[in-house]
Structure formats: structure tokens, C-alpha cells
Design a protein around this motif. Sequence first.
Motif, PDB file in Angstrom:
ATOM      1  N   GLY A 110     -13.085 -53.591 -61.719  1.00 38.20           N
ATOM      2  CA  GLY A 110     -12.586 -54.911 -62.233  1.00 38.20           C
ATOM      3  C   GLY A 110     -12.697 -55.839 -61.150  1.00 38.20           C
ATOM      4  N   GLU A 111     -12.830 -57.110 -61.244  1.00 36.70           N
ATOM      5  CA  GLU A 111     -12.895 -58.085 -60.203  1.00 36.70           C
ATOM      6  C   GLU A 111     -11.605 -58.678 -59.584  1.00 36.70           C
ATOM      7  OE1 GLU A 111     -13.062 -62.367 -62.356  1.00 36.70           O
ATOM      8  OE2 GLU A 111     -14.935 -61.451 -62.049  1.00 36.70           O
ATOM      9  N   LYS A 112     -10.511 -58.111 -59.939  1.00 36.82           N
ATOM     10  CA  LYS A 112      -9.046 -58.433 -59.507  1.00 36.82           C
ATOM     11  C   LYS A 112      -8.781 -57.118 -58.653  1.00 36.82           C
ATOM     12  CE  LYS A 112      -8.188 -62.209 -61.585  1.00 36.82           C
ATOM     13  NZ  LYS A 112      -7.903 -63.502 -60.752  1.00 36.82           N
ATOM     14  N   CYS A 113      -8.222 -57.574 -57.330  1.00 39.08           N
ATOM     15  CA  CYS A 113      -7.813 -56.219 -56.575  1.00 39.08           C
ATOM     16  C   CYS A 113      -6.903 -55.325 -57.239  1.00 39.08           C
ATOM     17  CB  CYS A 113      -7.295 -57.024 -54.977  1.00 39.08           C
ATOM     18  SG  CYS A 113      -6.688 -55.572 -54.005  1.00 39.08           S
ATOM     19  N   LYS A 114      -7.073 -54.131 -56.997  1.00 38.31           N
ATOM     20  CA  LYS A 114      -5.998 -53.402 -57.544  1.00 38.31           C
ATOM     21  C   LYS A 114      -4.697 -53.164 -56.859  1.00 38.31           C
ATOM     22  CE  LYS A 114      -8.616 -51.722 -61.128  1.00 38.31           C
ATOM     23  NZ  LYS A 114      -7.953 -51.778 -62.370  1.00 38.31           N
ATOM     24  N   GLY A 115      -4.707 -53.626 -55.493  1.00 38.59           N
ATOM     25  CA  GLY A 115      -3.648 -53.599 -54.870  1.00 38.59           C
ATOM     26  C   GLY A 115      -2.698 -54.947 -54.789  1.00 38.59           C
ATOM     27  N   CYS A 116      -3.257 -56.201 -55.140  1.00 35.56           N
ATOM     28  CA  CYS A 116      -2.529 -57.500 -55.047  1.00 35.56           C
ATOM     29  C   CYS A 116      -2.928 -58.264 -56.260  1.00 35.56           C
ATOM     30  CB  CYS A 116      -2.680 -58.073 -53.794  1.00 35.56           C
ATOM     31  SG  CYS A 116      -4.519 -58.832 -53.692  1.00 35.56           S
ATOM     32  N   ARG A 117      -4.134 -57.984 -56.930  1.00 32.82           N
ATOM     33  CA  ARG A 117      -4.450 -58.858 -58.257  1.00 32.82           C
ATOM     34  C   ARG A 117      -4.989 -60.044 -57.809  1.00 32.82           C
ATOM     35  NH1 ARG A 117      -5.857 -56.116 -61.774  1.00 32.82           N
ATOM     36  NH2 ARG A 117      -5.412 -57.666 -63.448  1.00 32.82           N
ATOM     37  N   ARG A 118      -5.311 -60.120 -56.426  1.00 33.67           N
ATOM     38  CA  ARG A 118      -6.281 -61.347 -56.225  1.00 33.67           C
ATOM     39  C   ARG A 118      -7.730 -61.016 -56.625  1.00 33.67           C
ATOM     40  NH1 ARG A 118      -3.758 -64.032 -50.956  1.00 33.67           N
ATOM     41  NH2 ARG A 118      -5.094 -65.598 -51.659  1.00 33.67           N
ATOM     42  N   THR A 119      -8.523 -62.276 -56.432  1.00 33.58           N
ATOM     43  CA  THR A 119      -9.941 -62.218 -56.725  1.00 33.58           C
ATOM     44  C   THR A 119     -10.614 -61.532 -55.717  1.00 33.58           C
ATOM     45  OG1 THR A 119      -9.678 -64.184 -58.125  1.00 33.58           O
ATOM     46  CG2 THR A 119     -11.920 -63.682 -57.413  1.00 33.58           C
ATOM     47  N   THR A 120     -11.555 -60.712 -56.157  1.00 33.78           N
ATOM     48  CA  THR A 120     -12.329 -60.027 -54.812  1.00 33.78           C
ATOM     49  C   THR A 120     -13.924 -60.716 -54.993  1.00 33.78           C
ATOM     50  OG1 THR A 120     -13.059 -58.336 -56.758  1.00 33.78           O
ATOM     51  CG2 THR A 120     -10.934 -57.820 -55.361  1.00 33.78           C
ATOM     52  N   ILE A 121     -14.538 -60.342 -54.181  1.00 30.04           N
ATOM     53  CA  ILE A 121     -15.951 -60.934 -53.956  1.00 30.04           C
ATOM     54  C   ILE A 121     -17.064 -59.597 -53.829  1.00 30.04           C
ATOM     55  CG2 ILE A 121     -15.284 -63.252 -53.101  1.00 30.04           C
ATOM     56  CD1 ILE A 121     -16.123 -62.459 -50.405  1.00 30.04           C
ATOM     57  N   SER A 122     -18.152 -59.849 -54.267  1.00 30.99           N
ATOM     58  CA  SER A 122     -19.044 -58.618 -54.011  1.00 30.99           C
ATOM     59  C   SER A 122     -19.364 -58.693 -52.505  1.00 30.99           C
ATOM     60  CB  SER A 122     -20.661 -59.087 -54.821  1.00 30.99           C
ATOM     61  OG  SER A 122     -20.367 -59.177 -56.202  1.00 30.99           O
TER      62      SER A 122
END
Length: 61
Positions: A23-35
Motif C-alpha cells: 500500500g501507499e501509506k507507510c507501514k511504520g508511520c502511516r505517512r504517504t510514500t512515493i515511488s
Amino acid sequence: MGSYDSEVLYCGHCNRQQQVSQGEKCKGCRRTTISWYPDRQSHEDIRKKWIDMCKYFNQTP
């Protein structure tokens, strides 16, 4: 050139990468990630891109 199979998602807040399937949300902090394509982009480049994305969306990096 690398293939699209090398794509991962990067979170600059946690400084971690995860698989696209997670998924596009970080598993650690739930912030948006980028490709990120590590075979074509350096860590410094993707970190700058992530900070720019945060600024664009008016979020704290």
C-alpha cells in the motif's frame, strides 16, 4: 535500464522502503510514500523528492 519490478515505495519520515503491494501509506508511520526505483534513483534524490512532496502538500517532512 531497470524494469518496473524494481519499484518500491519510500517513506522519508521513517527512511524506509516497502513493497508496492503493502500500500501507499507507510507501514511504520502511516505517512504517504512515493515511488522509488533504486536501480535508477539515488537515495539522496528520492529523499529530496519526498521532502518536495511534503512541501507541496503542506506537510512537515
